[in-house]
Write a protein that holds these residues in place. Sequence first.
Motif, short mmCIF file in Angstrom:
data_model
loop_
_atom_site.label_atom_id
_atom_site.label_comp_id
_atom_site.label_asym_id
_atom_site.label_seq_id
_atom_site.Cartn_x
_atom_site.Cartn_y
_atom_site.Cartn_z
N GLN A 31 0.81 -1.19 0.00
CA GLN A 31 0.00 0.00 0.00
C GLN A 31 0.86 1.26 0.00
O GLN A 31 0.38 2.34 -0.31
N LEU A 32 2.13 1.12 0.36
CA LEU A 32 3.00 2.29 0.34
C LEU A 32 3.07 2.89 -1.07
O LEU A 32 3.43 4.05 -1.24
N LEU A 33 2.72 2.10 -2.09
CA LEU A 33 2.74 2.63 -3.45
C LEU A 33 1.56 3.55 -3.73
O LEU A 33 1.46 4.11 -4.80
N ASN A 34 0.64 3.68 -2.78
CA ASN A 34 -0.53 4.53 -2.98
C ASN A 34 -0.31 5.95 -2.47
O ASN A 34 -1.23 6.74 -2.44
N LYS A 35 0.91 6.27 -2.03
CA LYS A 35 1.22 7.63 -1.63
C LYS A 35 2.64 7.95 -2.10
O LYS A 35 3.36 7.06 -2.56
N LEU A 36 3.03 9.20 -2.00
CA LEU A 36 4.34 9.60 -2.47
C LEU A 36 5.38 9.35 -1.39
O LEU A 36 5.24 9.83 -0.26
N ASP A 38 9.88 8.73 -0.59
CA ASP A 38 11.13 9.38 -0.93
C ASP A 38 11.92 8.65 -2.00
O ASP A 38 12.12 9.15 -3.10
N VAL A 39 12.39 7.44 -1.67
CA VAL A 39 13.38 6.80 -2.54
C VAL A 39 13.03 5.33 -2.78
O VAL A 39 12.71 4.61 -1.83
N ALA A 40 13.12 4.92 -4.02
CA ALA A 40 12.99 3.51 -4.39
C ALA A 40 14.20 3.10 -5.21
O ALA A 40 14.80 3.93 -5.91
N VAL A 41 14.54 1.83 -5.13
CA VAL A 41 15.61 1.27 -5.95
C VAL A 41 15.05 0.06 -6.69
O VAL A 41 14.51 -0.85 -6.06
N ASP A 42 15.17 0.07 -8.00
CA ASP A 42 14.79 -1.10 -8.79
C ASP A 42 16.06 -1.75 -9.30
O ASP A 42 16.80 -1.16 -10.09
N VAL A 50 9.63 -2.10 -14.51
CA VAL A 50 9.17 -1.80 -13.16
C VAL A 50 9.19 -0.29 -12.90
O VAL A 50 8.29 0.26 -12.27
N VAL A 51 10.21 0.37 -13.40
CA VAL A 51 10.32 1.81 -13.22
C VAL A 51 9.08 2.53 -13.72
O VAL A 51 8.58 3.47 -13.10
N THR A 52 8.56 2.08 -14.85
CA THR A 52 7.37 2.70 -15.42
C THR A 52 6.21 2.66 -14.43
O THR A 52 5.39 3.58 -14.38
N SER A 53 6.14 1.61 -13.60
CA SER A 53 5.04 1.46 -12.65
C SER A 53 5.23 2.28 -11.38
O SER A 53 4.26 2.69 -10.75
N ILE A 54 6.48 2.54 -10.99
CA ILE A 54 6.70 3.15 -9.67
C ILE A 54 7.24 4.57 -9.72
O ILE A 54 7.27 5.25 -8.69
N ALA A 55 7.66 5.05 -10.88
CA ALA A 55 8.33 6.36 -10.95
C ALA A 55 7.48 7.49 -10.38
O ALA A 55 8.01 8.40 -9.73
N SER A 56 6.18 7.44 -10.61
CA SER A 56 5.32 8.54 -10.16
C SER A 56 5.05 8.51 -8.67
O SER A 56 4.47 9.46 -8.12
N ARG A 57 5.47 7.45 -7.99
CA ARG A 57 5.14 7.29 -6.58
C ARG A 57 6.31 7.58 -5.65
O ARG A 57 6.20 7.45 -4.44
N PHE A 58 7.46 7.96 -6.25
CA PHE A 58 8.64 8.25 -5.44
C PHE A 58 9.30 9.54 -5.92
O PHE A 58 9.30 9.85 -7.11
N PRO A 93 23.01 6.02 0.52
CA PRO A 93 23.38 5.97 1.93
C PRO A 93 22.61 4.89 2.69
O PRO A 93 21.51 4.49 2.32
N THR A 94 23.20 4.43 3.77
CA THR A 94 22.58 3.46 4.66
C THR A 94 21.28 4.03 5.23
O THR A 94 21.21 5.19 5.63
N GLY A 95 20.22 3.20 5.23
CA GLY A 95 18.95 3.58 5.83
C GLY A 95 18.20 4.68 5.12
O GLY A 95 17.42 5.41 5.75
N SER A 96 18.35 4.79 3.80
CA SER A 96 17.75 5.91 3.06
C SER A 96 16.62 5.52 2.11
O SER A 96 16.00 6.39 1.51
N VAL A 97 16.33 4.24 1.98
CA VAL A 97 15.45 3.77 0.91
C VAL A 97 14.14 3.21 1.48
O VAL A 97 14.14 2.47 2.46
N ASP A 98 13.03 3.58 0.84
CA ASP A 98 11.72 3.08 1.24
C ASP A 98 11.40 1.71 0.64
O ASP A 98 10.78 0.87 1.29
N LEU A 99 11.80 1.49 -0.59
CA LEU A 99 11.41 0.28 -1.30
C LEU A 99 12.54 -0.17 -2.22
O LEU A 99 13.09 0.63 -2.98
#
Length: 273
Positions: A31-36, A38-42, A50-58, A93-99
């Motif tokens: 559900q975290l994909l339903n709001k904006l 900070d940072v995702a890594v694919d 996958v980027v096409t699906s998540i780019a607008s959410r981060f 950086p360490t501890g900087s990514v949401d997904l």
Amino acid sequence: MSNKDVDYLSDAYKLLRPTYPEQKTSVPRMQLLNKLYDVAVDVATGTGQVVTSIASRFRKVLATDKSDTQLALADPFPNVEYKCCDASSIDLPTGSVDLVTVGQAIHWFDVEAFYREAIRVLKPNSGVLAFWTYDLGVLDKAGSEEDLEFLKVHKDTLGPYWLPGMSVAMNGYKDLKPNVEDFFEHVERHDLLMDDTPYSAEQIAGYVRSWSGYRDFRLKNPDVDPAESLLRALKDIIETRQKERKSEHDDTVIGQFIYRRKLTLVIAYGPKV
């Protein structure tokens, strides 16, 4: 196999690899994909499906892959950085990514090294690792003439040319080692149906050309093209059915087959190490 054939693999990958179902955004913890955020890594982004699906959410997405050729074909987004690097070397950086996401690729990694790197970059209390794989699927229905031809190419013709990781992917990552449960406190597994996709005979053959097993087969058998053989077989099936005008084969009367697949999604959070 010519350089042109090798280049085509990346084009085929972008055009013909299945896209991922929006169902995964309704799974708990996704559900975290339903709001904006900070940072995702694919990781192992390939041509960026996958980027096409998540780019607008981060606010920022880092998309990595070991192939410069595939990254060059990825669609640009203002908030996406594409980088050629190994899966276990995420330049954040360490501890900087949401997904952290991996679509149909973790079976090729040094899995333990990747888990440890994902744990390093994920936010310790809220970060989520999500990876998934899809099965081979069926054309129209299991046991149909076209499905048997498709299965024959994958299993019989290309079988000896698949690397060991492919069987792990086809089995829904049940046998993926080391176990993700050894690294995360909470692990969820979800089976989702991918959208039924109409494919022409040419598109199915093109999809086969995007397979790593096909690539390795052609390198050793440059004068034999199993994708071309499959294309001829599928065209023969279509032609026969068009002549017979059988109502039960409406999908192929117009020259298309319905490709049906299942996706297995693994979600992990709460690192142990």
